[in-house]
Design an enzyme around this catalytic site. Structure first.
Site, short mmCIF file in Angstrom:
data_model
loop_
_atom_site.label_atom_id
_atom_site.label_comp_id
_atom_site.label_asym_id
_atom_site.label_seq_id
_atom_site.Cartn_x
_atom_site.Cartn_y
_atom_site.Cartn_z
N MET B 1 30.31 14.86 37.55
CA MET B 1 28.87 14.73 37.68
C MET B 1 28.32 15.97 38.38
O MET B 1 29.05 16.89 38.71
CB MET B 1 28.53 13.48 38.49
CG MET B 1 29.02 12.22 37.85
SD MET B 1 28.09 11.77 36.39
CE MET B 1 26.65 11.06 37.14
N CYS B 2 27.05 15.96 38.65
CA CYS B 2 26.40 17.17 39.14
C CYS B 2 25.47 16.78 40.28
O CYS B 2 25.30 15.62 40.58
CB CYS B 2 25.58 17.79 38.03
SG CYS B 2 26.54 18.02 36.51
N GLN B 3 24.91 17.78 40.91
CA GLN B 3 23.88 17.51 41.91
C GLN B 3 22.66 18.36 41.62
O GLN B 3 22.77 19.48 41.11
CB GLN B 3 24.40 17.76 43.33
CG GLN B 3 25.43 16.71 43.75
CD GLN B 3 25.39 16.40 45.25
OE1 GLN B 3 24.48 16.81 45.98
NE2 GLN B 3 26.39 15.67 45.70
N ASN B 108 21.39 15.28 36.04
CA ASN B 108 22.58 14.71 36.66
C ASN B 108 22.84 13.37 35.99
O ASN B 108 21.95 12.52 35.98
CB ASN B 108 22.34 14.56 38.18
CG ASN B 108 23.15 13.44 38.82
OD1 ASN B 108 22.58 12.54 39.43
ND2 ASN B 108 24.45 13.48 38.67
#
Lengths: 282, 282
Positions: B1-3, B108
């Site tokens: 995942m990402c931020q 995200n």
């Protein structure tokens, strides 16, 4: 006016040597101080670095000179603002997405009264004639091919029709790339050279710097460099003919076409018009 | 995942303090190491800096931490690749031009089976679900408004319809800006805070760094910061509700809407589906 630098390579190559010489023209060997930009393709995507400071003073340009980014297609532009404010909105190269690829475009010259209606699909973000012309080219490509990506040679055919129409409006020297190939066109001033095996030393004109490419290359490397003015004084640079369109792919020129510009014929007859064109060139 | 990190300001502001904390999450306080990107608007144009290295190690990120760029709208993204290769083609924020402005978008989350037909006007350059969703949003905006630029509030109205439709396909937290305003949306996790007069000190969570904003601001400054997780431990951060869409302009939240996501209702009933969603979140 502005200056252009383009690079098209067989294998990803870093442009730091050529960019070091080129960026000297932004205040040291010439006065193209009103911002700079450079775009590096990796695959279908392009990273563009721009700044409104000169390529000599800009921290972004300093970063580029010291951080070798390898790419098969690069276009750079240093600006001497004559039309449009010095803002990021007006910085070349301009970028748009078409057919799932980035397209970048940088222009040297002025266009007079070039304001055809745009379809809306591509609209200028800034207020330069250059970005307007880029949007117009892309509009015409979509009009011709729709949203199915054509072969690069078909794009070249289309540009042969579109580009001289724009050149009727003034000086129109440009480099354009979609990451696959590099298109370049000149009305007044553009030069190209190819670096290939057996590689030799090259010496910059704008900076006391020489590199022996044979120490840094393999036989598979091949690099075409396109620049407003030659960058080196010991390589063979070829000038574009007025109205010449060239396609570079895999580091070499693969096609050329001579477009017809009525304005150039008329101006050769009418000295008063010729003076206007001279003013454009310098 | 990402931020995600977003900033929307009343006056051009540099983001270096928040970015210093945020970029620690790319390998030091968290493991979002697979590239980063940041986009800064100036007027209608956006400069985007991306790299496939982590925001801790990337020379581009180091450059950003040390080169304060003032902007009223900034979006940054650090990536932990779970879908799509680590290439520039897949780096957020993605950029497109619409209505003569750049639009940028960072996401995200994951979308499952989200492949509606695109009109061709905007096509993904890379192969992420995120860029696909961005192209779809822009397609739908053009379908609704054509090529005449609507008011920002009308774009918000349109997003209220478009966005939950995408959120039915998975986790969909995003920040999007056109340089005028910043739109943000959360299904699972996003927080916001506003820094305004009287300014106070702020202390980063991810780095031993405190700043007293009252020493660096005027009463006219006002900054909204949006982040996946709060960046500071002494400011009031508000969590987005699931399905909440927010519009920030001039450094403050000016509108909010609660969208309805059928999937969330269904998953609250079916524990097996809920487990899939939990896997998406972390």
């Amino acid at each position: 006016m502005c200056q252009l630098l383009g690079m098209n390579c067989a294998k990803p190559t870093d442009i730091t040597f050529s960019f070091r010489g080129f960026s000297q023209r932004a205040g040291i060997t010439s006065d193209h101080c009103d911002g700079f930009g450079i775009g590096f393709f990796e695959g279908k995507a392009c990273r563009v670095f721009i700044d409104s400071q000169s390529a000599v003073q800009s921290p972004v340009a300093e970063f580029i000179r010291n951080y070798p980014i390898k790419s098969k297609n690069v276009i750079s532009h240093i600006r001497k603002a004559t039309q449009g404010k010095i803002t990021f909105e007006n910085a070349h190269p301009f970028v748009r997405e078409l057919w799932g690829r980035h397209w970048i475009f940088a222009h040297n010259g002025h266009l007079h009264g070039f304001t055809p209606k745009l379809a809306g699909r591509f609209l200028p973000v800034g207020n330069t004639d250059s970005e307007y012309a880029f949007c117009y080219i892309l509009d015409r490509l979509v009009e011709r091919f729709g949203y199915a990506e054509p072969a690069i040679q078909d794009v070249f055919d289309a540009l042969e029709d579109i580009v001289p129409e724009i050149a009727e409006h003034g000086t129109f020297n440009f480099c354009m790339s979609n990451g696959q190939a590099l298109f370049s066109y000149a009305v007044t001033k553009l030069h190209w050279t190819v670096r290939e095996y057996p590689f030799r030393p090259a010496r910059l004109i704008d900076l006391d710097l020489e590199i022996d490419f044979s120490q840094h290359t393999t036989p598979e490397d091949r690099v075409a460099v396109i620049a407003t003015e030659p960058l080196t004084n010991n390589e063979m640079w070829t000038a574009f003919e007025p109205g010449e369109l060239r396609l570079f792919e895999h580091g070499r020129p693969i096609r050329t076409a001579q477009t017809f510009i009525q304005r150039l014929v008329d101006e050769a007859i009418d000295p008063s018009l010729r003076r206007i064109t001279q003013a454009d060139i310098y």
